[in-house]
Design a protein around this motif. Structure first.
Motif, PDB file in Angstrom:
ATOM      1  N   ILE A 130       0.883  -1.174   0.000  1.00 35.87           N
ATOM      2  CA  ILE A 130       0.000   0.000   0.000  1.00 35.87           C
ATOM      3  C   ILE A 130       0.915   1.215   0.000  1.00 35.87           C
ATOM      4  N   TRP A 133      -1.919   6.577   1.168  1.00 31.35           N
ATOM      5  CA  TRP A 133      -3.341   6.637   1.484  1.00 31.35           C
ATOM      6  C   TRP A 133      -4.017   7.810   0.784  1.00 31.35           C
ATOM      7  N   TYR A 138      -0.891   8.881  -3.820  1.00 37.20           N
ATOM      8  CA  TYR A 138      -0.791   7.545  -4.424  1.00 37.20           C
ATOM      9  C   TYR A 138      -0.609   7.658  -5.932  1.00 37.20           C
ATOM     10  N   ILE A 146      -5.655   4.497  -6.417  1.00 36.59           N
ATOM     11  CA  ILE A 146      -5.518   3.651  -5.233  1.00 36.59           C
ATOM     12  C   ILE A 146      -6.660   2.636  -5.081  1.00 36.59           C
ATOM     13  N   THR A 149      -6.286  -1.348  -5.179  1.00 41.86           N
ATOM     14  CA  THR A 149      -5.476  -1.904  -4.085  1.00 41.86           C
ATOM     15  C   THR A 149      -6.304  -2.046  -2.818  1.00 41.86           C
ATOM     16  N   LEU A 150      -7.093  -1.030  -2.510  1.00 40.51           N
ATOM     17  CA  LEU A 150      -7.933  -1.093  -1.313  1.00 40.51           C
ATOM     18  C   LEU A 150      -9.028  -2.146  -1.476  1.00 40.51           C
ATOM     19  N   GLU A 151      -9.550  -2.267  -2.681  1.00 38.35           N
ATOM     20  CA  GLU A 151     -10.557  -3.306  -2.951  1.00 38.35           C
ATOM     21  C   GLU A 151      -9.958  -4.692  -2.752  1.00 38.35           C
ATOM     22  N   ALA A 153      -7.445  -5.478  -0.805  1.00 34.74           N
ATOM     23  CA  ALA A 153      -7.235  -5.696   0.630  1.00 34.74           C
ATOM     24  C   ALA A 153      -8.507  -6.232   1.280  1.00 34.74           C
ATOM     25  N   LYS A 154      -9.632  -5.665   0.908  1.00 32.37           N
ATOM     26  CA  LYS A 154     -10.917  -6.113   1.466  1.00 32.37           C
ATOM     27  C   LYS A 154     -11.302  -7.495   0.928  1.00 32.37           C
ATOM     28  N   VAL A 183      -2.974   5.136   6.105  1.00 38.44           N
ATOM     29  CA  VAL A 183      -2.654   3.731   5.824  1.00 38.44           C
ATOM     30  C   VAL A 183      -2.817   2.902   7.092  1.00 38.44           C
ATOM     31  N   PHE A 186      -6.540   2.360   8.066  1.00 39.33           N
ATOM     32  CA  PHE A 186      -7.202   1.421   7.152  1.00 39.33           C
ATOM     33  C   PHE A 186      -6.772  -0.010   7.443  1.00 39.33           C
ATOM     34  N   VAL A 187      -5.471  -0.203   7.583  1.00 39.59           N
ATOM     35  CA  VAL A 187      -4.933  -1.547   7.801  1.00 39.59           C
ATOM     36  C   VAL A 187      -5.428  -2.125   9.130  1.00 39.59           C
TER      37      VAL A 187
END
Length: 244
Positions: A130, A133, A138, A146, A149-151, A153-154, A183, A186-187
């Motif tokens: 990542i 944020w 990004y 970004i 990448t966040l999708e 992670a989920k 970051v 979120f993590v």
């Protein structure tokens, strides 16, 4: 499963930082990101790599099984971006699954929508980069958005896949407090993250950019101090994360 051909930049045996234990690392070619601090710019184009057979690589990997069994290691597919060659990646993961070899994928997750759940599930661990944020940061760092990448992670959380997060601390680029905090927050909301690696920026790839006749935009950027790196780690620790 049928053999597949892929483009490979290089192979490293005995890696110790790209996943647990002793790693056999396959660096694939091809990547949609254009990270300013990329230390493998020679992997960005797909066909700059050498065409390799997945089965031949698996045959070589099999000779290291004793080391993996005693040291808790396995295969790590890195790059470049492994997801840029999804069928090649799938064959490597499948073959290691058949041998009982631990598998790790080092990725930004940007291309995850191209992979089905079956392929994603074949990896035991994901090293998820990542890069930042703040969306504008990004995009400046990577050249892409970004969101994917966040999708991813989920998606990994939903699939209950183990994840190590990687964040590169670059003075004047990714070190803004709101960026690091974003970051970290979120993590911390993901229940499948096993550790976080805060990696201090370095210029080890600068000579590659120069040899390729490309401009290295971070040539005047300094490396973060030990204190700055520790402060960033403390931000992640504040959210109860296991930080390295």
């Amino acid at each position: 499963m049928q053999d597949t051909m892929g483009y490979v930049h290089s192979v490293e045996t005995g890696g110790t930082v790209d996943g647990p234990g002793l790693r056999y690392i396959v660096f694939t070619s091809g990547c949609p990101l254009r990270c300013l601090y990329c230390h493998n710019p020679d992997t960005l184009k797909l066909k700059t790599g050498k065409q390799s057979s997945a089965y031949e690589l698996l045959k070589d990997i099999s000779t290291y099984r004793t080391y993996f069994e005693t040291g808790g290691g396995g295969l790590t597919v890195s790059g470049g971006e492994p997801m840029a060659q999804k069928e090649f990646l799938k064959t490597l993961l499948w073959g290691c699954n058949q041998m009982g070899v631990h598998t790790t994928v080092d990725t930004s997750g940007y291309l995850h929508a191209n992979l089905d759940d079956e392929t994603i599930d074949m990896a035991d661990l994901y090293l998820l980069d990542i890069k930042s944020w703040v969306p504008e940061t990004y995009k400046k760092v990577t050249g892409v958005e970004i969101g994917p990448t966040l999708e991813f992670a989920k998606r990994l959380e939903k699939m209950e896949k183990d994840v190590w997060i990687r964040f590169v601390l670059v003075p004047g680029l990714t070190d803004a407090p709101e960026n690091v905090e974003g970051v970290a927050k979120f993590v911390s909301q993901l229940d499948n993250v096993k550790r976080v690696d805060v990696l201090p920026f370095h210029k080890m790839g600068e000579h590659k950019w120069q040899s390729m006749g490309k401009s290295y935009q971070l040539k005047d950027t300094r490396e973060p101090t030990a204190e700055e790196t520790e402060a960033a780690k403390d931000t992640f620790r504040k959210y109860g994360l296991d930080v390295h």
